[in-house]
Design an enzyme around this catalytic site. Structure first.
Site, PDB file in Angstrom:
ATOM      1  NE  ARG A   1      34.614  32.188  40.145  1.00 27.86           N
ATOM      2  CZ  ARG A   1      34.812  33.291  40.853  1.00 27.86           C
ATOM      3  NH1 ARG A   1      36.021  33.806  40.968  1.00 27.86           N
ATOM      4  NH2 ARG A   1      33.811  33.884  41.453  1.00 27.86           N
TER       5      ARG A   1
ATOM      6  CG  ASP B   1      40.893  41.854  39.427  1.00 29.34           C
ATOM      7  OD1 ASP B   1      40.305  42.279  38.425  1.00 29.34           O
ATOM      8  OD2 ASP B   1      40.355  41.151  40.285  1.00 29.34           O
TER       9      ASP B   1
ATOM     10  CG  ASP C   1      32.099  41.946  38.377  1.00 28.13           C
ATOM     11  OD1 ASP C   1      33.118  41.272  38.169  1.00 28.13           O
ATOM     12  OD2 ASP C   1      31.811  42.413  39.492  1.00 28.13           O
TER      13      ASP C   1
ATOM     14  CG  HIS D   1      30.953  32.564  44.075  1.00 26.51           C
ATOM     15  ND1 HIS D   1      32.285  32.412  44.362  1.00 26.51           N
ATOM     16  CD2 HIS D   1      30.746  33.900  43.996  1.00 26.51           C
ATOM     17  CE1 HIS D   1      32.863  33.602  44.449  1.00 26.51           C
ATOM     18  NE2 HIS D   1      31.954  34.532  44.216  1.00 26.51           N
TER      19      HIS D   1
END
Lengths: 327, 430
Positions: free
Chosen positions: B65, B153, B306, B310
């Site tokens: 991120r 992606d 993966d 969040h």
């Protein structure tokens, strides 16, 4: 199926009303019986009972609605509740407030029940999972998932005309793919034990593996209407249609529009239903919609009593009346 | 710093090593396995009896991120979480903000990780500028800046001509193209596997053809161009079968699956659990079993996490309105070891899916305990049970459906470049 059914309280009574799925026949029958007892109220001079006096009910609609919102409001008022109508599509949500914040704000105002319509499937479940323990949630339609009060008023209408469910063959015609009403009707009809449920539509409007819902699929209206007792027409949901599902209204009407001619294949005492709003000349011929076998307006009339029954059932644990419950 | 790891069960699939031995580290490198090197006096000893000592894990797909979404997680927070999970190399997809379509961004990410020193991040570069799908990125510069491959992606490439050119241009520089196989037209706002569950819940479905159509198209282009490609995040049995067939025919393709696809199915979405909202979607039991089969067969070459951390708000909405992804670094090893317990993989094969095989796909020197190799090492107790919860989780992302699951297999030490970057005994919540 659900890990735990969040719709029910510890005693198996109704706490929220989110979907028909997971509710048993006794509970559905109880709602229909309760609704029956409420119909007389709507015919009295004073159309009110004090069951929910002092309770506050919020109609929180994130999607346009006339029929459903009005009958919910009427139902709440006839139960003597205070009603707040919030058209969320033009309120805080458009200013960027999240669904959860809207809910928390309303909870802070000590409301007892939320009646929610939302464009996303699962919205009512989401709110029920995050609502304060004293709040009941009624799903007034979430995405393409469920519209359980509509299904119950349809069941009420069918029972009034046909008496029993177990011998019935019911056809649901049209945009089953996008229809929350159809999904709830299918669950209600199978729980109430009808003989056969048919889903009639072109393949583009039938969802994947639809037969797992317990329906027989027909791609030909004439074939599907043969000997049915009840025909439920669905509206073509333009606002949910994506991609190329149909070539034209014209071809759809030719093939799947309900006409007197096609209807002659059904049982002579067939009834025609439609959750509304109807598109005349698209899914149904005016002669059928306004004809003697149509019960479309009765469905609307039954909406109030059925929603009164569901609201009072979901608030049962909070209703204190001298001599116990009155319903 | 000299380190002596004693009595551990050393598993190094790249070198066919599977025995109880001592391992010696000096100056950040593995210097010997077995008997003590002459005159070796360790500064520190790690007792690894009844533990597995294997190469540090190489995760083919993990989002940190940073830059751009530091409110979700940072390189510091996620490389620490990686270290706590035995992962020493993370491959970062290009969709940061700014996007990895310039040497500067690629360098920035690696430099940050370098400075923190918990794990290495190897970036994937963007296949097209700003991932816009129309204009090729400066792949040669990206490669020089340390990108180990290029990928668009989950963003569409405008047409097959551009994809063909991208494959050819990447092949010019011996860059692997990482492909997320999705036909964007067919997705049609879908948010769950199209089948009985999506029908029941009224959720817009994502048919299996979203993946198989894209795999078929890309395989045809790979055959045409001879470019090397890696299919990431397979979700369907049929797609895995198509890739196995292509490998059999000699095409230079590999594939991975993320660990949660090997355990969860669309049934886990049944109560609108937004923690199971992932892309590609959780498919049905047949697909899950098929993915396991093709993993055991070897057509699916590696297991990745993966990882998509969040903030909790991203998951607090009705299902289709929530962000996709699972915070997955810390479940990568235990969920892969579960494949061993369930008889799908041998322990060696599971470790190879997490170490030498992904390293080979990335074309990097990692994932082995060869003498002279950088001492990136994961030591774990294969029998320890633990619970993933607020207490144990290290990632900033708490968005995982595996919260409160009992996990088996716990990392006790992680070494990166010969330094102990994580030790369970001294662990503190970051």
């Amino acid at each position: 199926m659900n890990k735990q059914n969040i719709q029910l309280d510890q005693d198996g009574g109704l706490r929220h009303f989110l979907t028909i799925e997971g509710l048993n026949r006794a509970l559905l029958t109880d709602i229909l019986d309760t609704a029956e007892s409420f119909t007389s109220i709507t015919e009295q001079t004073i159309k009110k009972v004090p069951l929910l006096r002092g309770k506050t009910i919020v109609n929180l609609f994130f999607e346009a609605s006339t029929r459903t919102r009005t009958t919910f409001e009427l139902a709440a008022k006839r139960l003597s509740a205070d009603v707040l109508n919030i058209d969320a599509s033009i309120s805080a949500a458009t200013k960027g407030e999240t669904l959860l914040d809207t809910l928390n704000n309303l909870e802070a105002m000590h409301c007892d029940m939320f009646v929610i319509r939302h464009p996303n499937s699962g919205a009512a479940h989401f709110i029920a999972q995050h609502a304060a323990p004293h709040v009941s949630i009624i799903n007034a339609g979430d995405g393409s998932h469920a519209h359980p009060t509509q299904a119950m008023l349809d069941m009420f209408t069918i029972r009034r005309h046909k008496g029993e469910f177990h011998n019935l063959c019911v056809a649901i015609v049209g945009d089953i793919m996008h229809s929350r009403v159809a999904r709830s009707q299918i669950h209600a009809l199978s729980t109430l034990g009808v003989k056969e449920i048919r889903a009639i539509a072109p393949r583009t409007l039938i969802p994947a593996e639809a037969e797992t819902l317990g329906v027989h699929i027909y791609n030909d209206l004439r074939e599907g209407l043969r000997d049915v007792d009840v025909v439920i027409m669905l509206r073509l949901q333009y606002e949910r249609m994506r991609g190329a599902s149909l070539p034209s209204e014209h071809e759809y009407y030719q093939l799947f529009g309900l006409t007197e001619d096609k209807l002659s294949l059904a049982c002579p005492d067939v009834i025609i239903m439609h959750p509304g709003p109807i598109n005349r000349g698209v899914e149904i011929e005016s002669a059928v919609a306004d004809g003697p076998r149509s019960v479309i307006l009765q469905q609307v009339a039954h909406g109030t009593a059925v929603r009164m029954a569901i609201m009072s059932r979901a608030m049962r644990h909070k209703i204190v009346v001298a001599g116990g419950e009155s319903s | 710093m000299k380190l002596h790891i004693t009595g551990g069960h050393i598993i190094d699939p790249a070198n066919g090593l599977d025995s109880v031995e001592d391992l010696y580290i000096a100056e950040g490198k593995v210097i010997q396995i077995g008997g003590s090197p002459d005159g070796f006096t360790p500064d520190s000893v790690i007792e690894a009896k009844n533990q597995v000592v294997c190469p540090g894990l190489v995760d083919l797909r993990a989002q940190c991120r940073e830059p751009g979404q530091e409110y979700k997680a940072t390189i510091a927070s996620e490389t620490y979480a990686a270290a706590s999970a035995g992962i020493t190399t993370l491959c970062n997809p290009p969709d940061t903000d700014p996007i990895v379509d310039s040497a500067a961004v690629a360098a920035l990410i690696q430099r940050r990780a370098e400075r923190i020193g918990m794990a290495r991040i190897v970036p994937l570069g963007a296949l097209t500028k700003t991932l816009n799908g129309t204009q090729l990125s400066e792949m040669s510069a990206l490669k020089d800046a340390g990108c180990v491959g290029v990928s668009n992606d989950c963003y569409p490439v405008e047409n097959n001509l551009i994809m063909r050119r991208a494959l050819e241009y990447a092949a010019t520089f011996d860059l692997t193209v990482f492909i997320r196989a999705q036909d964007h037209g067919l997705i049609n706002n879908g948010c769950a596997h199209e089948g009985a569950v999506s029908t029941r819940l009224g959720l817009p479905g994502i048919p299996t053809a979203v993946e198989t159509v894209a795999v078929a198209t890309h395989l045809a282009l790979i055959e045409q161009t001879g470019a090397r490609a890696h299919f990431t995040l397979l979700s369907s049995e049929r797609a895995a079968q198509m890739i196995a067939r292509a490998q059999h025919d000699g095409l230079p393709v590999t594939a991975d699956v993320c660990a949660h696809q090997l355990h969860l199915t669309d049934n886990d979405v049944l109560d609108f659990d937004s923690l199971c909202h992932v892309s590609p979607p959780l498919r049905n039991q047949r697909d899950r079993d098929g993915l396991r089969r093709w993993l055991a067969h070897g057509a699916i070459t590696a297991i990745c996490s993966d990882h998509q951390p969040h903030e909790m708000d991203a998951k607090l909405a009705p299902f289709s309105a929530t962000a996709t992804g699972i915070s997955a670094l810390e479940t990568l090893l235990p969920l892969s070891l579960k494949m061993v317990d369930e008889g799908v993989l041998s322990l060696t094969a599971a470790i190879s899916c997490l170490t030498c095989r992904p390293a080979r796909i990335l074309g990097i020197d990692a994932g082995t305990l060869s003498i002279g190799a950088q001492a990136d090492i994961c030591i774990f107790n294969p029998d320890e049970h633990w619970i993933l919860n607020d207490e144990t989780v290290q990632s900033h992302g708490h968005n995982t459906p595996f919260f409160n699951w009992e996990m088996k297999g716990r990392v006790t030490h992680t070494l990166y470049r010969g330094n102990v970057v994580y030790s369970l005994q001294n662990t503190t919540k970051q």
